[in-house]
Design an enzyme around this catalytic site. Structure first.
Site, PDB file in Angstrom:
ATOM      1  N   ASN A 169       4.441  -9.445  12.256  1.00  0.00           N
ATOM      2  CA  ASN A 169       3.131  -8.955  11.831  1.00  0.00           C
ATOM      3  C   ASN A 169       2.502  -9.855  10.768  1.00  0.00           C
ATOM      4  OD1 ASN A 169       3.633  -6.821  13.530  1.00  0.00           O
ATOM      5  ND2 ASN A 169       4.102  -5.341  11.914  1.00  0.00           N
ATOM      6  N   LYS A 214      -2.596   5.974  -4.450  1.00  0.00           N
ATOM      7  CA  LYS A 214      -3.682   6.924  -4.168  1.00  0.00           C
ATOM      8  C   LYS A 214      -3.414   8.266  -4.841  1.00  0.00           C
ATOM      9  CE  LYS A 214      -3.609   4.755   0.397  1.00  0.00           C
ATOM     10  NZ  LYS A 214      -2.186   4.609   0.751  1.00  0.00           N
ATOM     11  N   TYR A 273       3.288   9.667  -0.469  1.00  0.00           N
ATOM     12  CA  TYR A 273       4.382   9.082   0.311  1.00  0.00           C
ATOM     13  C   TYR A 273       5.750   9.271  -0.361  1.00  0.00           C
ATOM     14  CZ  TYR A 273       0.406   6.533   2.417  1.00  0.00           C
ATOM     15  OH  TYR A 273      -0.796   6.201   2.998  1.00  0.00           O
ATOM     16  N   LEU A 281      -2.272  -0.466  13.945  1.00  0.00           N
ATOM     17  CA  LEU A 281      -1.694  -0.567  15.299  1.00  0.00           C
ATOM     18  C   LEU A 281      -1.792   0.776  16.021  1.00  0.00           C
ATOM     19  CD1 LEU A 281       1.525  -2.555  14.254  1.00  0.00           C
ATOM     20  CD2 LEU A 281      -0.620  -3.488  15.170  1.00  0.00           C
ATOM     21  N   ASP A 302       0.848  -1.194   0.000  1.00  0.00           N
ATOM     22  CA  ASP A 302       0.000   0.000   0.000  1.00  0.00           C
ATOM     23  C   ASP A 302       0.885   1.246   0.000  1.00  0.00           C
ATOM     24  OD1 ASP A 302      -2.959   1.027   0.679  1.00  0.00           O
ATOM     25  OD2 ASP A 302      -1.505   2.251   1.779  1.00  0.00           O
ATOM     26  N   HIS A 357      -7.331   9.763  -2.139  1.00  0.00           N
ATOM     27  CA  HIS A 357      -6.688   9.663  -0.825  1.00  0.00           C
ATOM     28  C   HIS A 357      -7.538  10.322   0.278  1.00  0.00           C
ATOM     29  CE1 HIS A 357      -2.359   9.213   0.898  1.00  0.00           C
ATOM     30  NE2 HIS A 357      -3.247   8.985   1.836  1.00  0.00           N
ATOM     31  N   ARG A 363       9.984  -7.392  12.904  1.00  0.00           N
ATOM     32  CA  ARG A 363       8.586  -6.984  13.112  1.00  0.00           C
ATOM     33  C   ARG A 363       7.733  -7.287  11.882  1.00  0.00           C
ATOM     34  NH1 ARG A 363       8.974  -1.187  16.285  1.00  0.00           N
ATOM     35  NH2 ARG A 363       9.385  -2.069  18.349  1.00  0.00           N
ATOM     36  N   LYS A 375       2.864  -1.149   9.016  1.00  0.00           N
ATOM     37  CA  LYS A 375       4.164  -0.696   8.526  1.00  0.00           C
ATOM     38  C   LYS A 375       5.223  -0.957   9.589  1.00  0.00           C
ATOM     39  CE  LYS A 375       7.131   2.939   8.842  1.00  0.00           C
ATOM     40  NZ  LYS A 375       7.421   3.998   9.828  1.00  0.00           N
ATOM     41  N   SER A 376       6.344  -1.495   9.156  1.00  0.00           N
ATOM     42  CA  SER A 376       7.528  -1.539  10.014  1.00  0.00           C
ATOM     43  C   SER A 376       8.747  -1.577   9.114  1.00  0.00           C
ATOM     44  CB  SER A 376       7.523  -2.773  10.915  1.00  0.00           C
ATOM     45  OG  SER A 376       8.724  -2.773  11.662  1.00  0.00           O
TER      46      SER A 376
HETATM   47  P1  NAD Z   1       0.702   1.388  11.930  1.00  0.00           P
HETATM   48  O1  NAD Z   1      -0.480   1.318  12.811  1.00  0.00           O
HETATM   49  O2  NAD Z   1       0.954   0.315  10.938  1.00  0.00           O
HETATM   50  O3  NAD Z   1       1.950   1.552  12.905  1.00  0.00           O
HETATM   51  C1  NAD Z   1       3.256   1.622  12.425  1.00  0.00           C
HETATM   52  C2  NAD Z   1       4.217   1.795  13.591  1.00  0.00           C
HETATM   53  O4  NAD Z   1       3.966   0.791  14.582  1.00  0.00           O
HETATM   54  C3  NAD Z   1       5.650   1.548  13.112  1.00  0.00           C
HETATM   55  O5  NAD Z   1       6.255   2.759  12.752  1.00  0.00           O
HETATM   56  C4  NAD Z   1       6.310   0.923  14.318  1.00  0.00           C
HETATM   57  O6  NAD Z   1       6.821   1.938  15.131  1.00  0.00           O
HETATM   58  C5  NAD Z   1       5.174   0.253  15.048  1.00  0.00           C
HETATM   59  N1  NAD Z   1       5.158  -1.217  14.845  1.00  0.00           N
HETATM   60  C6  NAD Z   1       4.869  -1.901  13.706  1.00  0.00           C
HETATM   61  N2  NAD Z   1       4.916  -3.221  13.933  1.00  0.00           N
HETATM   62  C7  NAD Z   1       5.247  -3.383  15.235  1.00  0.00           C
HETATM   63  C8  NAD Z   1       5.441  -4.506  16.055  1.00  0.00           C
HETATM   64  N3  NAD Z   1       5.294  -5.741  15.596  1.00  0.00           N
HETATM   65  N4  NAD Z   1       5.798  -4.290  17.345  1.00  0.00           N
HETATM   66  C9  NAD Z   1       5.939  -3.048  17.850  1.00  0.00           C
HETATM   67  N5  NAD Z   1       5.735  -1.927  17.115  1.00  0.00           N
HETATM   68  C10 NAD Z   1       5.400  -2.096  15.825  1.00  0.00           C
HETATM   69  O7  NAD Z   1       0.700   2.835  11.251  1.00  0.00           O
HETATM   70  P2  NAD Z   1       0.791   3.481   9.808  1.00  0.00           P
HETATM   71  O8  NAD Z   1       2.098   3.240   9.157  1.00  0.00           O
HETATM   72  O9  NAD Z   1       0.339   4.874   9.990  1.00  0.00           O
HETATM   73  O10 NAD Z   1      -0.345   2.712   8.987  1.00  0.00           O
HETATM   74  C11 NAD Z   1      -0.102   1.585   8.161  1.00  0.00           C
HETATM   75  C12 NAD Z   1      -0.324   1.916   6.712  1.00  0.00           C
HETATM   76  O11 NAD Z   1      -1.640   2.456   6.508  1.00  0.00           O
HETATM   77  C13 NAD Z   1       0.598   3.014   6.173  1.00  0.00           C
HETATM   78  O12 NAD Z   1       1.912   2.579   5.977  1.00  0.00           O
HETATM   79  C14 NAD Z   1      -0.124   3.393   4.915  1.00  0.00           C
HETATM   80  O13 NAD Z   1       0.088   2.435   3.911  1.00  0.00           O
HETATM   81  C15 NAD Z   1      -1.589   3.348   5.389  1.00  0.00           C
HETATM   82  N6  NAD Z   1      -2.098   4.689   5.791  1.00  0.00           N
HETATM   83  C16 NAD Z   1      -3.068   5.279   5.041  1.00  0.00           C
HETATM   84  C17 NAD Z   1      -3.564   6.521   5.365  1.00  0.00           C
HETATM   85  C18 NAD Z   1      -4.638   7.146   4.528  1.00  0.00           C
HETATM   86  O14 NAD Z   1      -4.964   8.323   4.718  1.00  0.00           O
HETATM   87  N7  NAD Z   1      -5.221   6.436   3.598  1.00  0.00           N
HETATM   88  C19 NAD Z   1      -3.070   7.210   6.491  1.00  0.00           C
HETATM   89  C20 NAD Z   1      -2.080   6.582   7.259  1.00  0.00           C
HETATM   90  C21 NAD Z   1      -1.625   5.317   6.921  1.00  0.00           C
END
Ligand code: NAD
Length: 278
Positions: A243, A76, A51, A193, A46, A109, A239, A233-234
């Site tokens: 995940n 997007k 980005y 998360l 995604d 988006h 991780r 995302k990580s």
């Molecule tokens: P997320 O909830 O996936 O959290 C990511 C953070 O959680 C990481 O930076 C890391 O610090 C932590 N993490 C990840 N795996 C972990 C684990 N196993 N243990 C401990 N900590 C962990 O947040 P995100 O990146 O904001 O969201 C995921 C994806 O959603 C984005 O990468 C993007 O593709 C999408 N997104 C879309 C929009 C939108 O407006 N459409 C907005 C934000 C995100």
């Protein structure tokens, strides 16, 4: 390697329910991160023009040796390109950056109700062109509320295949999810998360320790069992693997209810009604 289930979208096309998100992955790290995710078994990426890493996502997929159609790619439309001609140009650029002839899923988006005179209808009609000419295999929206979707239903032809919205245990979004389900629109849960905010929650910790899983695995499993699509995302390979490893256990209905009861209506991202950054 565990099998990721697929969800069938309202146009009959399947989407892997678990993917890898690349928001805030710097372009210089994206090839390595996506290559690592593909090695870990992810087959759904995604990204977004916003980005700034579409080119690197495309490069990692091309260099992986995987067949193009074995990796599901979402991108997007950026907020500055809602006018039809801008959207056409931006879509061409997204395909070129990714190095593909067709994308699996292309989304608006943000609805930006306070910009463009509130007109996301002509933007959606432009995405319908991409769907009809086959360069977008599915089209959808992101951050749309029920009243935004109702306008699309009334004024356009193609139903969005997905609505990608913020969902996690502190923002469970059950009303909007039920509305989407009623209209056969799949929900993609972004920031599944809560960007880490939910991972120290005592309720989730208790469930995780009983199941001998991590809190991240329990939260991702909660999303999967509720039927949403997720792409955590990580940047860290361990991780990413953790995940991805969520298909050998399940939660009880009490676990699911206890996690859903953590709802605080608390966003980690912007409010779609007011967000207007272009
Ligand atoms: P997320 O909830 O996936 O959290 C990511 C953070 O959680 C990481 O930076 C890391 O610090 C932590 N993490 C990840 N795996 C972990 C684990 N196993 N243990 C401990 N900590 C962990 O947040 P995100 O990146 O904001 O969201 C995921 C994806 O959603 C984005 O990468 C993007 O593709 C999408 N997104 C879309 C929009 C939108 O407006 N459409 C907005 C934000 C995100």
């Amino acid at each position: 390697m565990s099998d990721v289930p697929s969800i069938q979208l309202n146009n009959g096309r399947p989407i892997p329910q678990l993917g890898f998100g690349v928001f805030l992955v710097p372009p210089e790290d994206t090839v390595t991160a996506v290559a690592e995710a593909l090695r870990a078994g992810y087959r759904h990426i995604d990204t977004a023009e916003m980005y700034g890493n579409e080119k690197e996502v495309g490069r990692a997929i091309a260099e992986s040796g995987l067949h193009r159609d074995d990796v599901y790619i979402t991108s997007k439309l950026n907020n500055g390109h809602h006018l039809p001609d801008d959207a056409r140009r931006a879509f061409d650029e997204t395909l070129a950056a990714l190095g593909v002839e067709a994308i699996d899923l292309f989304l608006i988006h943000w609805p930006l109700p306070t910009r463009y005179g509130g007109d996301f209808i002509s933007t959606w009609k432009t995405l319908e062109e991409f769907y009809r000419d086959g360069r977008a295999r599915s089209i959808g929206v992101s951050n749309f509320h029920a009243h935004h979707l109702n306008r699309l239903f009334a004024e356009t032809d193609v139903m969005p295949a997905v609505n990608q919205i913020e969902v996690h245990p502190y923002l469970v979004q059950d009303e909007l999810r039920a509305f989407c389900a009623e209209h056969q629109i799949a929900v993609e849960a972004w920031s599944p998360l809560g960007r880490g905010a939910v991972l120290n929650d005592p309720t989730i910790q208790a469930i995780a320790s009983r199941l001998e899983k991590t809190t991240a695995q329990v939260v991702l499993r909660w999303h999967i069992e509720r039927g949403d699509i997720v792409f955590p995302k990580s940047m860290r390979p361990a991780r990413m693997a953790e995940n991805f490893d969520i298909f050998d256990f399940s939660l009880t209905s009490d676990d699911i209810a206890a996690i859903s009861a953590l709802d605080r209506g608390e966003r980690v991202g912007p409010d779609p009604e007011t967000f207007d950054r272009v």
